[in-house]
Design a protein around this motif. Sequence first.
Motif, PDB file in Angstrom:
ATOM      1  N   ARG A 465      37.760  25.066  23.625  1.00  0.00           N
ATOM      2  CA  ARG A 465      36.693  26.037  23.942  1.00  0.00           C
ATOM      3  C   ARG A 465      35.725  26.177  22.766  1.00  0.00           C
ATOM      4  NH1 ARG A 465      40.808  29.196  26.212  1.00  0.00           N
ATOM      5  NH2 ARG A 465      40.786  30.765  24.564  1.00  0.00           N
ATOM      6  N   GLU A 466      36.287  26.175  21.547  1.00  0.00           N
ATOM      7  CA  GLU A 466      35.440  26.325  20.353  1.00  0.00           C
ATOM      8  C   GLU A 466      34.511  25.110  20.199  1.00  0.00           C
ATOM      9  OE1 GLU A 466      35.352  28.991  18.320  1.00  0.00           O
ATOM     10  OE2 GLU A 466      36.864  29.996  19.527  1.00  0.00           O
ATOM     11  N   LEU A 467      35.053  23.903  20.436  1.00  0.00           N
ATOM     12  CA  LEU A 467      34.231  22.686  20.320  1.00  0.00           C
ATOM     13  C   LEU A 467      33.076  22.750  21.311  1.00  0.00           C
ATOM     14  CD1 LEU A 467      36.868  19.793  20.015  1.00  0.00           C
ATOM     15  CD2 LEU A 467      35.495  20.804  18.226  1.00  0.00           C
ATOM     16  N   GLU A 468      33.384  23.204  22.514  1.00  0.00           N
ATOM     17  CA  GLU A 468      32.356  23.277  23.553  1.00  0.00           C
ATOM     18  C   GLU A 468      31.288  24.307  23.159  1.00  0.00           C
ATOM     19  OE1 GLU A 468      31.698  21.365  25.791  1.00  0.00           O
ATOM     20  OE2 GLU A 468      30.278  22.527  27.021  1.00  0.00           O
ATOM     21  N   GLU A 469      31.732  25.407  22.570  1.00  0.00           N
ATOM     22  CA  GLU A 469      30.778  26.443  22.149  1.00  0.00           C
ATOM     23  C   GLU A 469      29.855  25.904  21.055  1.00  0.00           C
ATOM     24  OE1 GLU A 469      32.623  30.397  21.626  1.00  0.00           O
ATOM     25  OE2 GLU A 469      31.129  30.680  20.038  1.00  0.00           O
ATOM     26  N   ILE A 470      30.429  25.177  20.114  1.00  0.00           N
ATOM     27  CA  ILE A 470      29.586  24.615  19.035  1.00  0.00           C
ATOM     28  C   ILE A 470      28.597  23.606  19.636  1.00  0.00           C
ATOM     29  CG2 ILE A 470      29.601  23.245  16.905  1.00  0.00           C
ATOM     30  CD1 ILE A 470      32.415  24.462  16.350  1.00  0.00           C
ATOM     31  N   ARG A 471      29.089  22.811  20.578  1.00  0.00           N
ATOM     32  CA  ARG A 471      28.220  21.787  21.199  1.00  0.00           C
ATOM     33  C   ARG A 471      27.013  22.447  21.877  1.00  0.00           C
ATOM     34  NH1 ARG A 471      27.142  19.148  25.763  1.00  0.00           N
ATOM     35  NH2 ARG A 471      28.468  20.501  27.024  1.00  0.00           N
ATOM     36  N   THR A 472      27.270  23.561  22.572  1.00  0.00           N
ATOM     37  CA  THR A 472      26.150  24.170  23.303  1.00  0.00           C
ATOM     38  C   THR A 472      25.318  25.096  22.413  1.00  0.00           C
ATOM     39  OG1 THR A 472      27.674  25.872  24.071  1.00  0.00           O
ATOM     40  CG2 THR A 472      27.228  24.065  25.587  1.00  0.00           C
ATOM     41  N   GLN A 473      25.959  25.770  21.460  1.00  0.00           N
ATOM     42  CA  GLN A 473      25.205  26.773  20.675  1.00  0.00           C
ATOM     43  C   GLN A 473      24.623  26.224  19.375  1.00  0.00           C
ATOM     44  OE1 GLN A 473      27.516  30.342  20.285  1.00  0.00           O
ATOM     45  NE2 GLN A 473      27.636  30.632  22.499  1.00  0.00           N
ATOM     46  N   GLN A 474      25.186  25.149  18.868  1.00  0.00           N
ATOM     47  CA  GLN A 474      24.653  24.578  17.620  1.00  0.00           C
ATOM     48  C   GLN A 474      24.439  23.073  17.814  1.00  0.00           C
ATOM     49  OE1 GLN A 474      26.229  26.123  13.811  1.00  0.00           O
ATOM     50  NE2 GLN A 474      27.848  27.080  14.991  1.00  0.00           N
ATOM     51  N   PRO A 475      23.590  22.698  18.804  1.00  0.00           N
ATOM     52  CA  PRO A 475      23.487  21.286  19.176  1.00  0.00           C
ATOM     53  C   PRO A 475      23.005  20.391  18.025  1.00  0.00           C
ATOM     54  CG  PRO A 475      21.791  22.605  20.278  1.00  0.00           C
ATOM     55  CD  PRO A 475      22.722  23.560  19.622  1.00  0.00           C
ATOM     56  N   ARG A 476      22.169  20.973  17.111  1.00  0.00           N
ATOM     57  CA  ARG A 476      21.624  20.123  16.046  1.00  0.00           C
ATOM     58  C   ARG A 476      22.710  19.659  15.079  1.00  0.00           C
ATOM     59  NH1 ARG A 476      16.391  22.719  14.889  1.00  0.00           N
ATOM     60  NH2 ARG A 476      16.909  22.701  12.699  1.00  0.00           N
ATOM     61  N   ILE A 477      23.636  20.572  14.784  1.00  0.00           N
ATOM     62  CA  ILE A 477      24.646  20.228  13.778  1.00  0.00           C
ATOM     63  C   ILE A 477      25.894  19.606  14.427  1.00  0.00           C
ATOM     64  CG2 ILE A 477      26.021  22.375  13.622  1.00  0.00           C
ATOM     65  CD1 ILE A 477      25.486  22.098  10.515  1.00  0.00           C
ATOM     66  N   TYR A 478      25.963  19.670  15.755  1.00  0.00           N
ATOM     67  CA  TYR A 478      27.189  19.239  16.444  1.00  0.00           C
ATOM     68  C   TYR A 478      27.609  17.788  16.110  1.00  0.00           C
ATOM     69  CZ  TYR A 478      30.616  18.345  20.078  1.00  0.00           C
ATOM     70  OH  TYR A 478      31.759  17.986  20.729  1.00  0.00           O
ATOM     71  N   PRO A 479      26.682  16.817  16.093  1.00  0.00           N
ATOM     72  CA  PRO A 479      27.132  15.442  15.798  1.00  0.00           C
ATOM     73  C   PRO A 479      27.812  15.332  14.434  1.00  0.00           C
ATOM     74  CG  PRO A 479      24.912  15.431  16.695  1.00  0.00           C
ATOM     75  CD  PRO A 479      25.257  16.860  16.444  1.00  0.00           C
TER      76      PRO A 479
END
Length: 497
Positions: A465-479
């Motif tokens: 769930r946390e990974l998904e939240e980071i992916r959607t809420q912090q897309p720039r830093i996610y990669p």
Amino acid sequence: MVEKQSGSEWSARRIAPEEIAKYQTDGRDFLDDAALEARLQPAPPPEPARVREIIAKARQIQTLDLDETALLLRVADPGLWDEMRQAAADIKHKVYDNRIVTFAPLYLSSRCVNDCGYCGLRSSNAGIARRTLTMDEIRAETEVLAGRIGHKRLVVVYGEHPQSDLDYMLNSIRTIYAVRVPARRGMGQIRRVNVNAAPLAIAELQALRDAGVGTFQVFQETYHHATYRQVHPAHTIKGDYSWRLYCMHRALEAGLDDVGLGALFGLYDWRFEVLGLTAHALELERALGIGPHTISFPRLEPAANTPLAQNSRWRVSDDDFEKVVILLRLAVPHAGLIVTARENPGMRRRLLPLGCTQTDASSQIGIGAYQESHGGQDDQRQQFMLGDTRTLDEVVRDLAGLGCITSFCTAGYRCGRTGRCIMDLLRSGAEGKFCKLNAVLTFKEWLDDFASPATQAVGAPLLQRELEEIRTQQPRIYPEFLTHYERICRGERDLYF
Ligand code: SAM
Ligand code: SF4
């Protein structure tokens, strides 16, 4: 006898009056008892509209002033308390999200020249086994904490005594930081040592800063001058209220940016102590531009041969203690709030959602107890008795079940995000972004290295769930984050933002 004499000579040199006077105004402390007592006099309940204005200010992550905090203390309407409870939880979420930072206390010495009426380690308590750990023993304790339990943060606790003087403190901190223990996949290691000790002089605090200390904690115990005098005999070092009160001014001046305030709830009226802590936070912001990094609010616990700990007329009920946490969360919204294993599991579950940000686990407070006690408590060896002796694994699992991620992050202070810098980041919500990333990375590390299968099973879906939240809420830093995460999965350790 020889030790006692050298102890009193040592004690006589501990206090530097000029390092109190320089911060006082006309020789007076900033803490004005009469001004606080005046705010606690009976008065009609406040207007709901005014209460809501103050809640709105706290929601902006602004420290409340004393009148505002005192007004919240007078709220009687249960509906308004519900609104304050909700605001406290929302502020915690806004500033710290669903993270709870964890740590363990490590007591290094039970010798103390002071005689605090509430403390099992006080010098007049003949029933306590006295001991100061050697560096080898400290290494062995740290190996259990870092290698078997998996802690990354410690709060190291010292009595005030010539045997645990500044040199001993510096050696012990170096010893702890040097420990490396192979874990299941990575390497167990303490990455942040916080200190809870007696007040020190500026030059000593600079030495602690240079040794890489994280937060420096000194609890005022009670802000009420008369009560302070009653429980701390005048002939002891701790009998000097002002030396203790201005320790955090000295610490900030010495460049120890993260300071931890605290009051021991149960010595005097809890409402006075809430105002005292708020006044202290305001004063640090005024005088040095930096508020407290953390606030602690230990409640008096039973201690061997220590009647005051059980009989104090000011003992705080569970319902009032909940109010303490709500009020501190609203009054000093940026500060970390620490609830410790003094509280039983039920109380910790009740208090954590109200705004607490840090808690300890697997705690042992007997000297040498991590290696020697096998989980039990021994009142002849420890300062007081704990209410929660659950393991870190059990606490992590419990928190994960509540949707909270246990953070082992120590990046902030290693990246210079301390003091005023972190206060600004916390107020703007920006620190939360770094913290979220680092919390997830360190949580994954810990699950892989130390968690039981049962805890891994509860932790894994939370991580997803946390990974998904980071992916959607912090897309720039996610990669970049994902690259770090995958390296952790492959066994690399200590990667952070
Ligand atoms: N000796 C140092 C000092 O007093 O500042 C180090 C800290 S002391 C070992 C840690 C804290 O434990 C104290 O500051 C006090 O607030 C708390 N404490 C002492 N006796 C206690 C008791 N009976 N129950 C709960 N907390 C207690
Ligand atoms: Fe010593 Fe601290 Fe206990 Fe006071 S509270 S007797 S200073 S260990």
